[in-house]
Design an enzyme around this catalytic site. Structure first.
Site, PDB file in Angstrom:
ATOM      1  N   HIS A 176      15.259 -53.193  52.350  1.00 42.84           N
ATOM      2  CA  HIS A 176      16.623 -52.983  52.862  1.00 42.84           C
ATOM      3  C   HIS A 176      17.617 -53.932  52.187  1.00 42.84           C
ATOM      4  O   HIS A 176      18.650 -54.263  52.757  1.00 42.84           O
ATOM      5  CB  HIS A 176      16.701 -53.193  54.381  1.00 42.84           C
ATOM      6  CG  HIS A 176      15.647 -52.458  55.148  1.00 42.84           C
ATOM      7  ND1 HIS A 176      15.835 -51.219  55.694  1.00 42.84           N
ATOM      8  CD2 HIS A 176      14.359 -52.806  55.436  1.00 42.84           C
ATOM      9  CE1 HIS A 176      14.729 -50.825  56.306  1.00 42.84           C
ATOM     10  NE2 HIS A 176      13.806 -51.759  56.157  1.00 42.84           N
ATOM     11  N   GLU A 181      24.733 -50.304  33.655  1.00 42.35           N
ATOM     12  CA  GLU A 181      25.581 -49.332  34.359  1.00 42.35           C
ATOM     13  C   GLU A 181      25.506 -47.969  33.680  1.00 42.35           C
ATOM     14  O   GLU A 181      25.491 -46.929  34.340  1.00 42.35           O
ATOM     15  CB  GLU A 181      27.023 -49.831  34.402  1.00 42.35           C
ATOM     16  CG  GLU A 181      27.177 -51.049  35.307  1.00 42.35           C
ATOM     17  CD  GLU A 181      28.500 -51.776  35.094  1.00 42.35           C
ATOM     18  OE1 GLU A 181      29.257 -51.882  36.046  1.00 42.35           O
ATOM     19  OE2 GLU A 181      28.767 -52.231  33.977  1.00 42.35           O
ATOM     20  N   SER A 212      35.628 -58.040  29.497  1.00 45.39           N
ATOM     21  CA  SER A 212      36.742 -57.292  30.069  1.00 45.39           C
ATOM     22  C   SER A 212      37.945 -57.482  29.163  1.00 45.39           C
ATOM     23  O   SER A 212      38.147 -58.554  28.592  1.00 45.39           O
ATOM     24  CB  SER A 212      37.036 -57.841  31.463  1.00 45.39           C
ATOM     25  OG  SER A 212      38.372 -57.549  31.828  1.00 45.39           O
ATOM     26  N   LYS A 248      34.871 -62.445  32.230  1.00 48.77           N
ATOM     27  CA  LYS A 248      33.895 -61.411  32.602  1.00 48.77           C
ATOM     28  C   LYS A 248      32.820 -61.167  31.546  1.00 48.77           C
ATOM     29  O   LYS A 248      33.071 -61.170  30.362  1.00 48.77           O
ATOM     30  CB  LYS A 248      34.617 -60.072  32.854  1.00 48.77           C
ATOM     31  CG  LYS A 248      35.439 -60.024  34.111  1.00 48.77           C
ATOM     32  CD  LYS A 248      34.626 -60.109  35.406  1.00 48.77           C
ATOM     33  CE  LYS A 248      33.828 -58.853  35.691  1.00 48.77           C
ATOM     34  NZ  LYS A 248      34.691 -57.735  36.124  1.00 48.77           N
TER      35      LYS A 248
END
Ligand code: ARG
Length: 466
Positions: A165, A299, A286, A292
């Site tokens: 979980h 992804e 970024s 970043k």
């Protein structure tokens, strides 16, 4: 609307008098994507001509000419100089035959298609192409599994939190996490072998639907083209795109595994977790925020799994409800196959690169271990003293509550405090609060102990080389 472009140019143009709507020409043609099958198409044609020469329906001389010409056409494709004639070269089969005619003359080239249909041709080309691509993918998958096994072996001492979980559950070895996916990918490898076996069947000699009228030797062609056997019913042979559907299903399952694997690593790479750090080669920055470093590779792996499944859903829908044998709808199986194979093949290689280059942060993993993750071990301690588990579960729960109430980490509760919860705790209870010991306790096959993990690596390696 229909113009006066003659359809007599088309290879099937004999019975047509009117012109084709220009948009219909484009709508119908597949050459711009099925040209990737040029080699398979030519090798299939050579095998077909050879078999026709054997049965005597064309002469040996005609076969020799056809073969020479076809090899010249192949050279043009290889050299990148083959010129597609727009509006005429409808698909790879007609393009190759048109060019063959220009090279060796129409009298002999016109005999190539004796007894043959494009319906058997496209099925043959696709199956040969897919078989070869899937074998390459098989190797990529083996390489990826090899990296998983090697890392699991090398980093076996690293202990980290295991989650259910997405909540801290019990300590595990980092290797155990890697192997959990390793076995999913090994099942993919196993399934892939099955898929290839069914892809690699020959449709050549099935004709348009009813078979071949000139006694062609299908087995001879099948062997020449490296197939493992025949499709045994000519109608089924030209209708069948299950080999595509099965590949798409197979790839979707694999991508689902990759996606979940990527999701774990995305979470582990956040500052909040900090368990892993991706190599620069697989991250990007970024354009706005200088600090970043984004896990784009992961992804994309997660994102492309949706696209892979989309191929299955779309193509199953295309096939559903088709009447038997060949229908032009089946041309819609080519593009999903091409895109799927590329997506899956690239994804496995990217996943491999990510894993091979990522750095782990064992100190961060260790710092995220929490004494509460040993609450089960505390219960198990009393189980070993003969207390029923349902009771020990309760007792351990009371220790958790005491720890929370007093704001004392569970491993810092005093012996007296623990004794107060249950008199059966002895001095050696302090040994329970040890993460390494906790993973070592789980020594049954498939568990987290070092011996179990080493055994898993051995089993996985056997699966890779099977
Ligand atoms: N381009 C077609 C395909 O991909 C080849 C088969 C054409 N057959 C036909 N009867 N029109 O399916």
């Amino acid at each position: 609307m229909a113009d006066d472009k003659p359809t007599g140019n088309m290879l099937w143009g004999g019975r047509f008098t009117g012109g084709l709507d220009p948009l219909m020409v484009q709508y119908n043609e597949s050459i711009y994507f099925d040209k990737v099958l040029y080699k398979q198409d030519i090798l299939g044609s050579i095998a077909f001509a050879r078999a026709n020469a054997k049965s005597g329906i064309i002469s040996q001389h005609e076969f020799t000419k056809l073969e020479e010409g076809l090899l010249l056409v192949k050279q043009e494709w290889e050299a990148g100089v083959f010129k597609i004639v727009p509006g005429v070269d409808e698909d790879i089969h007609t393009a190759n035959e048109r060019r063959l005619g220009e090279m060796i003359g129409k009298d002999i080239a016109g005999k190539l298609h004796t007894g043959r249909s494009r319906n058997e041709q496209i099925a043959t080309d696709m199956r040969m192409w897919l078989r070869d691509e899937l074998r390459t993918i098989q190797q990529h998958l083996r390489d990826f599994l090899g990296v998983i096994a090697a890392r699991a072996e090398k980093e076996i001492d690293v202990v980290m939190p295991g989650y259910t979980h997405l909540q801290r559950a019990q300590p595990i070895r980092w290797s155990h996490w890697m192997l959990s996916y390793g076995f999913a990918f090994a099942s993919d490898l196993d399934r892939l072998g099955e898929v290839i076996r069914r892809v690699n069947r020959s449709a050549l000699g099935c004709g348009a639907l009813a078979g071949n009228p000139f006694g062609i030797d299908r087995e001879m062609m099948s062997e020449e083209l490296g197939f493992e056997g025949l499709l045994w019913n000519s109608m089924g042979g030209v209708a069948d795109r299950d080999f595509v559907a099965e590949t798409l299903q197979w790839g979707s399952m694999l991508m689902q595994h990759i996606s979940r694997w990527a999701e774990d690593l995305i979470i582990y790479s956040t500052a909040e977790f900090g368990f892993v750090r991706l190599a620069d080669a697989y991250s990007t920055g970024s354009s706005l925020m200088p600090q970043k470093k984004n896990p784009d590779s992961l992804e994309l792996l997660r994102g492309k799994s949706g696209r892979a499944f989309g191929h299955v859903a779309g193509f199953m829908m295309t096939q559903k409800g088709l009447p038997s044998t060949y229908n032009k709808d089946l041309q819609e199986s080519v593009e999903p196959m091409l895109d799927h194979v590329k997506t899956v093949s690239d994804s496995i290689q990217i996943a491999n690169g990510v894993l091979a280059t990522l750095a782990i942060q064992p100190a961060k993993m260790e710092a995220s271990l929490d004494p509460f993750m040993l609450a089960t071990d505390l219960a198990d301690y009393l189980v070993r003293k003969g207390v029923p588990f349902r009771e020990t579960h309760h007792i351990s729960g009371r220790c958790v509550a005491l720890s929370e109430q007093t704001g004392t980490p569970m491993n810092e509760l005093t012996y007296e405090q623990l004794k107060g919860v249950d008199a059966r705790f002895d001095k050696d209870i302090s040994d329970v609060f040890n993460y390494e010991k906790s993973v070592e306790m789980r020594s049954a096959k498939g568990g987290t102990s070092k011996s179990s993990v080493l055994e898993q690596i051995k089993v996985l390696r056997a699966m890779i080389s099977a």
